[in-house]
Scaffold this active site. Sequence first.
Site, short mmCIF file in Angstrom:
data_model
loop_
_atom_site.label_atom_id
_atom_site.label_comp_id
_atom_site.label_asym_id
_atom_site.label_seq_id
_atom_site.Cartn_x
_atom_site.Cartn_y
_atom_site.Cartn_z
N THR A 138 0.82 -1.21 0.00
CA THR A 138 0.00 0.00 0.00
C THR A 138 0.85 1.26 0.00
O THR A 138 1.99 1.25 0.49
CB THR A 138 -0.91 -0.01 1.26
OG1 THR A 138 -1.54 1.26 1.39
CG2 THR A 138 -0.10 -0.25 2.53
N ASP A 139 0.27 2.35 -0.48
CA ASP A 139 0.98 3.64 -0.44
C ASP A 139 1.09 4.17 1.00
O ASP A 139 1.88 5.08 1.28
CB ASP A 139 0.28 4.69 -1.33
CG ASP A 139 -1.17 4.96 -0.95
OD1 ASP A 139 -1.69 4.34 0.00
OD2 ASP A 139 -1.80 5.81 -1.62
N GLU A 140 0.30 3.58 1.93
CA GLU A 140 0.30 4.10 3.31
C GLU A 140 1.64 3.91 4.01
O GLU A 140 1.91 4.55 5.02
CB GLU A 140 -0.83 3.46 4.13
CG GLU A 140 -2.19 3.74 3.53
CD GLU A 140 -3.34 3.53 4.50
OE1 GLU A 140 -3.11 3.38 5.70
OE2 GLU A 140 -4.49 3.53 4.03
N TYR A 164 -1.94 -0.53 10.90
CA TYR A 164 -2.08 -1.19 9.59
C TYR A 164 -0.86 -0.91 8.72
O TYR A 164 -0.22 -1.84 8.21
CB TYR A 164 -3.36 -0.72 8.89
CG TYR A 164 -3.38 -1.04 7.40
CD1 TYR A 164 -3.48 -2.35 6.96
CD2 TYR A 164 -3.28 -0.02 6.45
CE1 TYR A 164 -3.48 -2.65 5.60
CE2 TYR A 164 -3.27 -0.31 5.09
CZ TYR A 164 -3.38 -1.62 4.67
OH TYR A 164 -3.37 -1.93 3.32
N LYS A 168 2.13 -3.39 7.22
CA LYS A 168 2.41 -3.56 5.79
C LYS A 168 3.87 -3.17 5.49
O LYS A 168 4.54 -3.82 4.69
CB LYS A 168 1.46 -2.71 4.93
CG LYS A 168 0.01 -3.15 4.95
CD LYS A 168 -0.25 -4.53 4.37
CE LYS A 168 -0.12 -4.60 2.87
NZ LYS A 168 -0.56 -5.93 2.34
#
Length: 358
Positions: A138-140, A164, A168
């Site tokens: 994810t970009d997060e 989260y 990741k």
Amino acid sequence: MKNILITGGAGFIGSHVVRLFVKKYPRKNIINLDKLTYAGNLENLKDIENKKNYTFVKADVTDYKAISEILRKYEIDGIIHLAAESHVDRSIKDPFCFAKTNVIGTLTMLQAAKEYWGCNLANAKEMSKLHKFYHISTDEVYGSLEFNSSLFKETNKYEPHSPYSASKASSDHFVRAFHDTFGLPEVITNCSNNYGPYQFPEKLIPLVINNIEHNKPIPVYGKGLNVRDWLYVEDHAKAIDLIFHNGVVGETYNIGGLNEWKNIDIVKLLVKIVDEKLGRKEGASESLITYVQDRAGHDLRYAIDSSKLRNELGWKPETSFEEGIVKTVEWYLQNKEWLANVTGGAYQKYYKKMYLNK
Ligand code: NAD
Ligand code: DAU
């Protein structure tokens, strides 16, 4: 690669990837491995479940013995790993579950693949021609952007804020470590927010559509000014197909739609479209918008620079946001049974009924 294992294939993005692969590659065997947590819904795959080249296996990515047996049984050549806990709000309530599935689960998949394929640094070149371990991220992991700053590039430093994104980020590091230490042929992609059919209605867009339809309050966190970069899920699935087959081992690619929206603008747009589709007066549902307490540690802005993927592999999104958001609203309004089964819990009985005849 003839036998492809897709983990998390009963989830939102995974089901689109499974469908695309099953239809596009009739001579390849597509194995969907999923634990069927609250987010796993086999009804997402009703239309392809009887295809000859499709197999569903219920298993947990943290179960090393089960994963090793599945790799052997189905002679898996390539893995696309999507299985994860995916909802930021849940990670704030139960971070342990995220560490278990996203970190330990990914590590388990890596170790089982490395052992089964027999990877080591000496045979890395040969392995990269035979196998691929594709990790969906994810970009997060890149943290949060200020307004008017540059976009996330693959070279950005990792700065996760939520449990989260921390889980990741950790899983991404393990994937790279297995490449550098054991020569595992891996590729990672970091994608922005997806939207489209089959998304669990805890996420912003399906939640808002569902609440407008049922005249329920629309919760907007804080002032609604946070920005997300939205991509139609089928465009993500096509990027995954391209990168699985043509992505360079050891590389990372960002995937994004160059499509930034403030949350409140998305919510107002959805009010307009849903009201129109339901034949309500323009703006009738605006009063449902309810500003609620902000998410803890709420990242201000995500925005992805996907020029590497565009320039090197020739990908670009095919669905404009104007088209995708209307298609999405129409899908949720037309698939009332799917939504009712998900919100009412009946979807969790589907596996027993279809696969165990109970
Ligand atoms: P989702 O929550 O809809 O689906 C996750 C799937 O994983 C479910 O089918 C669930 O049953 C399965 N799963 C969970 N724990 C498992 C376990 N222990 N063993 C086996 N299966 C398990 O998620 P999604 O939105 O489709 O996201 C899929 C992947 O893409 C995730 O890795 C997520 O981090 C990543 N991602 C999502 C987005 C997005 O906008 N949704 C954007 C970028 C990246
Ligand atoms: O950026 C990619 C990520 O996008 C993925 O890695 C995650 O798996 C996926 O869930 C998504 O994370 P977000 O937290 O951005 O998505 P969500 O739909 O939960 O929220 C989108 C924005 O809307 C966010 O700024 C929080 C806000 N929001 C969300 C909900 C559920 C609200 O204002 N109200 C809500 O009720």
